[in-house]
Design a protein around this motif. Structure first.
Motif, PDB file in Angstrom:
ATOM      1  N   PHE A   1       0.807  -1.219   0.000  1.00 40.90           N
ATOM      2  CA  PHE A   1       0.000   0.000   0.000  1.00 40.90           C
ATOM      3  C   PHE A   1       0.839   1.267   0.000  1.00 40.90           C
ATOM      4  O   PHE A   1       0.320   2.356  -0.251  1.00 40.90           O
ATOM      5  CB  PHE A   1      -0.925   0.018   1.234  1.00 40.90           C
ATOM      6  N   SER A   2       2.139   1.156   0.309  1.00 40.98           N
ATOM      7  CA  SER A   2       2.950   2.338   0.587  1.00 40.98           C
ATOM      8  C   SER A   2       3.075   3.278  -0.606  1.00 40.98           C
ATOM      9  O   SER A   2       3.089   4.499  -0.435  1.00 40.98           O
ATOM     10  CB  SER A   2       4.341   1.924   1.082  1.00 40.98           C
TER      11      SER A   2
ATOM     12  N   ALA B   1       8.528   7.435  -0.316  1.00 40.03           N
ATOM     13  CA  ALA B   1       9.495   6.634   0.436  1.00 40.03           C
ATOM     14  C   ALA B   1       9.164   5.147   0.382  1.00 40.03           C
ATOM     15  O   ALA B   1       9.711   4.368   1.159  1.00 40.03           O
ATOM     16  CB  ALA B   1       9.547   7.107   1.887  1.00 40.03           C
ATOM     17  N   SER B   2       8.301   4.761  -0.539  1.00 40.58           N
ATOM     18  CA  SER B   2       7.912   3.352  -0.650  1.00 40.58           C
ATOM     19  C   SER B   2       9.123   2.453  -0.894  1.00 40.58           C
ATOM     20  O   SER B   2       9.142   1.289  -0.481  1.00 40.58           O
ATOM     21  CB  SER B   2       6.898   3.164  -1.787  1.00 40.58           C
ATOM     22  N   HIS B   3      10.152   2.979  -1.551  1.00 43.67           N
ATOM     23  CA  HIS B   3      11.379   2.206  -1.785  1.00 43.67           C
ATOM     24  C   HIS B   3      12.045   1.844  -0.459  1.00 43.67           C
ATOM     25  O   HIS B   3      12.559   0.738  -0.285  1.00 43.67           O
ATOM     26  CB  HIS B   3      12.363   3.018  -2.633  1.00 43.67           C
TER      27      HIS B   3
ATOM     28  N   GLN C   1      -1.377   7.234 -12.692  1.00 43.27           N
ATOM     29  CA  GLN C   1      -2.180   6.490 -11.730  1.00 43.27           C
ATOM     30  C   GLN C   1      -2.152   7.104 -10.331  1.00 43.27           C
ATOM     31  O   GLN C   1      -2.798   6.606  -9.416  1.00 43.27           O
ATOM     32  CB  GLN C   1      -1.694   5.038 -11.652  1.00 43.27           C
ATOM     33  N   GLY C   2      -1.411   8.199 -10.169  1.00 44.56           N
ATOM     34  CA  GLY C   2      -1.338   8.856  -8.873  1.00 44.56           C
ATOM     35  C   GLY C   2      -0.520   8.081  -7.857  1.00 44.56           C
ATOM     36  O   GLY C   2      -0.754   8.203  -6.639  1.00 44.56           O
ATOM     37  N   LEU C   3       0.453   7.303  -8.338  1.00 47.58           N
ATOM     38  CA  LEU C   3       1.307   6.528  -7.450  1.00 47.58           C
ATOM     39  C   LEU C   3       2.594   7.305  -7.153  1.00 47.58           C
ATOM     40  O   LEU C   3       3.013   8.141  -7.951  1.00 47.58           O
ATOM     41  CB  LEU C   3       1.645   5.173  -8.074  1.00 47.58           C
ATOM     42  N   TYR C   4       3.192   6.996  -6.018  1.00 49.52           N
ATOM     43  CA  TYR C   4       4.357   7.739  -5.571  1.00 49.52           C
ATOM     44  C   TYR C   4       5.634   6.913  -5.725  1.00 49.52           C
ATOM     45  O   TYR C   4       5.673   5.734  -5.394  1.00 49.52           O
ATOM     46  CB  TYR C   4       4.206   8.130  -4.096  1.00 49.52           C
ATOM     47  N   SER C   5       6.655   7.563  -6.225  1.00 48.85           N
ATOM     48  CA  SER C   5       7.991   6.986  -6.263  1.00 48.85           C
ATOM     49  C   SER C   5       8.971   8.138  -6.362  1.00 48.85           C
ATOM     50  O   SER C   5       8.592   9.261  -6.739  1.00 48.85           O
ATOM     51  CB  SER C   5       8.166   6.033  -7.448  1.00 48.85           C
TER      52      SER C   5
END
Length: 293
Positions: free
Chosen positions: A135-136, A142-144, A199-203
């Motif tokens: 889900f991060s 900071a999902s990495h 898609q509005g995802l974070y990286s």
């Protein structure tokens, strides 16, 4: 003929599943679990410990990948790079994936229970991290680092499996793995920059751009190498260990040298080949160093 056909079908299903969860990538974390194990034992910890640590790692990673594939299914269906994954195409069912995830968690808990009470007590935390990582990327760049934290449990768990306690060494190893994984996950995310933004995802690449992401990845890998050197210092390891560190550092430099902001053609080579060998290399040289002490 019917039995043979059923056997072939089952073998094909297993092959599809192993490909879906990238089972071969277990090699990323497993050597570090063994590294924590042999450092805690200052040598070979015995076959029983080795066996249960291996089963715990396989169960944890299998469950984690099943979680990830299930949770990311709607996203994978919209990403050209992942549209051929088995859950998206229906080649492997969601029901079977859920069942295998449950079996993976069960295997982890059984293995931890066989090791020592402390390992069993902490195993639910590992399950929480395995589930939570997926889900991060929906709320933080900071999902990495979250993924790195999940795999950092490998050396810490390996240490606890032997000693039933914590010390400086497993945390240094955990930090080394955390930044190593976060660094190469940033590189892997380079290929999804545009789709992540849509898609509005974070990286880190999608938020800060490819050139900045490459710098952050390189810094993370520098931290990794420094923490590994710290492990050697704390444990008074010798020449063989530091040769392993040099080889590990060389593989990190190699993967950054072949990935550029304008050329991702060698990304898989950097991600899979270099990192696959890196953990094995440092474990192998550490084992030699301990054996020769």
């Amino acid at each position: 003929m019917s039995l043979l056909a059923d056997t072939n079908t089952m073998a094909e299903k297993i092959q599809v599943f192993l490909e879906m969860i990238k089972f071969e990538h277990t090699v990323f974390a497993l050597p570090f679990a063994y590294l924590g194990m042999v450092l805690a034992a200052q040598g070979w910890p015995g076959f029983s410990t080795f066996f249960w640590v291996t089963l715990a790692m396989v169960g944890a990673r299998t469950a984690g990948m099943c979680f990830n594939r299930l949770i990311d299914l709607p996203l994978d269906a919209l990403n050209p790079r992942t549209q051929n994954r088995a859950l998206v195409t229906g080649t492997f069912s969601k029901e079977h994936t859920v069942l295998i995830a449950i079996l993976g968690i069960t295997l982890l808990l059984i293995a931890a229970d066989q090791l020592n009470p402390y390992a069993f007590f902490l195993s639910p935390l590992a399950v929480f991290l395995l589930f939570g990582y997926s889900f991060s990327k929906r709320f933080t760049s900071a999902s990495h680092l979250v993924l790195g934290l999940v795999l950092a449990c490998a050396p810490i768990g390996g240490w606890i499996a032997v000693s039933g306690s914590l010390a400086v060494t497993p945390f240094l190893l955990g930090l080394a793995v955390l930044f190593w994984v976060a660094g190469f996950d940033i590189l892997y995310a380079l290929q999804d920059v545009e789709i992540d933004r849509k898609q509005g995802l974070y990286s880190i690449p999608s938020r800060f751009g490819t050139p900045n992401a490459l710098i952050v990845s390189a810094l993370f890998h520098l931290f990794t190498w420094l923490f590994l050197v710290g492990v050697g210092s704390v444990n008074q390891l010798g020449t063989w260990y530091y040769l392993g560190c040099l080889g590990f550092g060389g593989l990190l430099i190699y993967q950054h040298a072949i990935v550029s902001p304008r050329d991702f053609s060698k990304l898989n080579q950097a991600f899979f080949t270099a990192n696959g060998f890196a953990g094995i290399l440092v474990f192998f040289f550490t084992a030699i160093d301990l054996f020769l002490k």
